[in-house]
Design an enzyme around this catalytic site. Structure first.
Site, mmCIF file in Angstrom:
data_model
loop_
_atom_site.group_PDB
_atom_site.id
_atom_site.type_symbol
_atom_site.label_atom_id
_atom_site.label_comp_id
_atom_site.label_asym_id
_atom_site.label_seq_id
_atom_site.Cartn_x
_atom_site.Cartn_y
_atom_site.Cartn_z
ATOM 1 N N ALA A 70 0.808 -1.218 0.000
ATOM 2 C CA ALA A 70 0.000 0.000 0.000
ATOM 3 C C ALA A 70 0.841 1.267 0.000
ATOM 4 C CB ALA A 70 -0.933 -0.003 1.211
ATOM 5 N N THR A 71 1.975 1.250 0.672
ATOM 6 C CA THR A 71 2.823 2.442 0.718
ATOM 7 C C THR A 71 3.298 2.824 -0.680
ATOM 8 O OG1 THR A 71 3.574 2.097 2.993
ATOM 9 C CG2 THR A 71 5.022 3.379 1.562
ATOM 10 N N ASN A 151 -7.188 3.483 9.775
ATOM 11 C CA ASN A 151 -6.438 2.319 10.239
ATOM 12 C C ASN A 151 -6.204 2.277 11.739
ATOM 13 O OD1 ASN A 151 -4.730 4.619 9.424
ATOM 14 N ND2 ASN A 151 -3.053 3.386 10.194
ATOM 15 N N GLN A 180 -7.813 -0.858 4.569
ATOM 16 C CA GLN A 180 -8.514 -1.394 5.732
ATOM 17 C C GLN A 180 -9.990 -1.687 5.474
ATOM 18 O OE1 GLN A 180 -7.129 -2.387 8.448
ATOM 19 N NE2 GLN A 180 -5.120 -1.414 8.419
ATOM 20 N N SER A 198 -4.192 -3.639 -0.471
ATOM 21 C CA SER A 198 -3.066 -4.333 0.155
ATOM 22 C C SER A 198 -3.433 -5.786 0.433
ATOM 23 C CB SER A 198 -2.682 -3.629 1.454
ATOM 24 O OG SER A 198 -1.657 -4.322 2.124
ATOM 25 N N HIS A 200 -1.698 -8.155 2.470
ATOM 26 C CA HIS A 200 -1.476 -8.754 3.796
ATOM 27 C C HIS A 200 -2.480 -8.309 4.855
ATOM 28 C CE1 HIS A 200 0.611 -5.437 6.116
ATOM 29 N NE2 HIS A 200 0.665 -4.948 4.902
ATOM 30 N N THR A 236 10.299 -7.115 -12.973
ATOM 31 C CA THR A 236 9.702 -8.428 -13.215
ATOM 32 C C THR A 236 8.451 -8.619 -12.365
ATOM 33 O OG1 THR A 236 11.877 -9.349 -13.706
ATOM 34 C CG2 THR A 236 10.115 -10.915 -13.196
ATOM 35 N N CYS A 323 3.021 1.445 11.045
ATOM 36 C CA CYS A 323 3.910 2.265 10.213
ATOM 37 C C CYS A 323 4.328 3.554 10.888
ATOM 38 C CB CYS A 323 3.246 2.568 8.869
ATOM 39 S SG CYS A 323 3.063 1.108 7.825
#
Length: 377
Positions: A70-71, A151, A180, A198, A200, A236, A323
């Site tokens: 996401a960042t 978040n 989120q 995102s 994860h 890649t 973060c």
């Protein structure tokens, strides 16, 4: 162990991991190569991206650029769009409680390019004022970035209405960080021009995210190289992680209702306990929000000390966003609500997943109560 830090990251789903391993072992060709094996791998990659877009209820009007998370997606959306439209204006808008990857990016553009940043305030429930948004927009506004779900406190923004306000009253693009909200809140993303997602956060793999872009939106690439991903993100392609992401997002969207009801039960149980002990805790979340996040503050203890004690007792929670927790000794989002110093400097965020149980919540309450009694200050 009781793991209540799912807003930071989630445990990888077994089906997601299986899909990842299968692709790693059977479709390991570089999708940019010219041979048949590479073409098969590329087709798998493209199908997975279409599945991700479809899972969000979006049409072929959108394309997906895969990123490392996401960042990177937030940076690509914000910096990429602003640099591509400097000739059209120099003003951008966001809220004061965005993720650090958005707030820091806005500050970067302000410092390096002289971009003017307008900040939206939020009310005590973490919602923006639509009238203020209207007032801040003018002919120089080129981008508005507002997250779907906060978040840290879990408040939900009505991105459908926000997108309509932006498009009806300006020529600005609307970027939404939906990290989120995917699979946790039923939202309509049709009025968004750029959407950050995102993996994860929804039982997928770390190091995998994406930026969904409406086809008529032009942005500049941040990485120059081989021209992959429509020239917007060279390098890649990670086919295995993308396929795994497609499995993760399809699964959480299909199971949205059952997961939501299960997590809501956990949220309500803890919310009721905290609301009965107002001498010790102040709840920063509100009922009308996502049940996946419950944020509260300690009125007379240090959150860092209590969190460490909980960790030693096998309970994993956080004091703020993962973060920003090592940079700031307070919650940016709770501060934005207008809370006192004691409250925004001593927050605890409990974040649930579909795998958590009511028994774990009960154990957490017992351990928290014990820790609060043992700690002097």
């Amino acid at each position: 162990m009781i793991y209540f830090d799912n807003a930071a990251t989630t445990k990888v789903d077994a089906d997601v991991l299986k899909a990842y391993i299968d692709v790693c072992q059977n479709y390991y060709a570089n999708p940019s190569s010219p041979h048949i094996f590479a073409k098969k791998t590329e087709n798998l990659f493209l199908r997975a991206k279409r599945q991700i877009i479809k899972s969000l209820g979006l049409s072929d009007n959108y394309k997906l650029i895969m990123t490392s998370g996401a960042t990177e997606a937030n940076n690509l959306a914000i910096v990429g769009y602003v640099l591509a439209h400097l000739n059209k204006g120099n003003r951008i808008i966001c809220t004061r409680y965005e993720h650090s990857s958005v707030l820091s990016t806005f500050e970067y553009l302000k410092t390096e390019y002289g971009i003017m940043v307008d900040y939206l305030d939020v009310d005590q429930n973490g919602h923006i004022n639509f009238d203020q948004l209207n007032e801040l927009m003018n002919e120089k506004t080129i981008l508005v970035s507002i997250m779907a779900v906060n978040n840290e406190i879990g408040s939900i923004n009505d991105i459908n209405i926000i997108g309509k306000i932006i498009h009806d009253n300006s020529k600005a693009a609307f970027h939404c960080d939906a990290s989120q909200s995917i699979g946790k809140v039923d939202l309509n993303y049709q009025n968004c021009d750029l959407i950050t997602i995102s993996s994860h956060k929804i039982y997928g793999l770390k190091g995998c995210g994406g930026l969904i872009i409406k086809n008529n939106i032009i942005i500049r690439p941040l990485a120059i190289g081989g021209g992959q991903e429509d020239g917007l993100r060279s390098g890649t392609n990670d086919v295995a992680s993308t396929v795994a992401f497609a499995v993760a997002i399809k699964k959480v969207c299909q199971n949205y209702k059952s997961n939501f009801q299960h997590v809501l039960q956990l949220f309500n149980y803890l919310f009721i306990y905290l609301s009965k002990n107002t001498d010790l805790y102040e709840i920063n979340s509100c009922i009308n929000q996502t049940p996946y996040i419950l944020n509260f503050s300690l009125k007379n203890k240090k959150a860092s000390v209590v969190t460490e004690a909980l960790s030693m007792n096998g309970v994993m929670v956080s004091t703020s966003s993962a973060c920003s927790s090592k940079k700031e000794a307070y919650s940016q989002s709770v501060k934005a609500l207008g809370k006192s110093t004691q409250i925004y400097q001593n927050t605890i965020r409990v974040s649930f997943s579909k795998d958590n149980t009511l028994e774990e919540v009960k154990q957490f309450i017992d351990i928290l109560s014990k820790v609060m009694k043992e700690i002097k200050s």
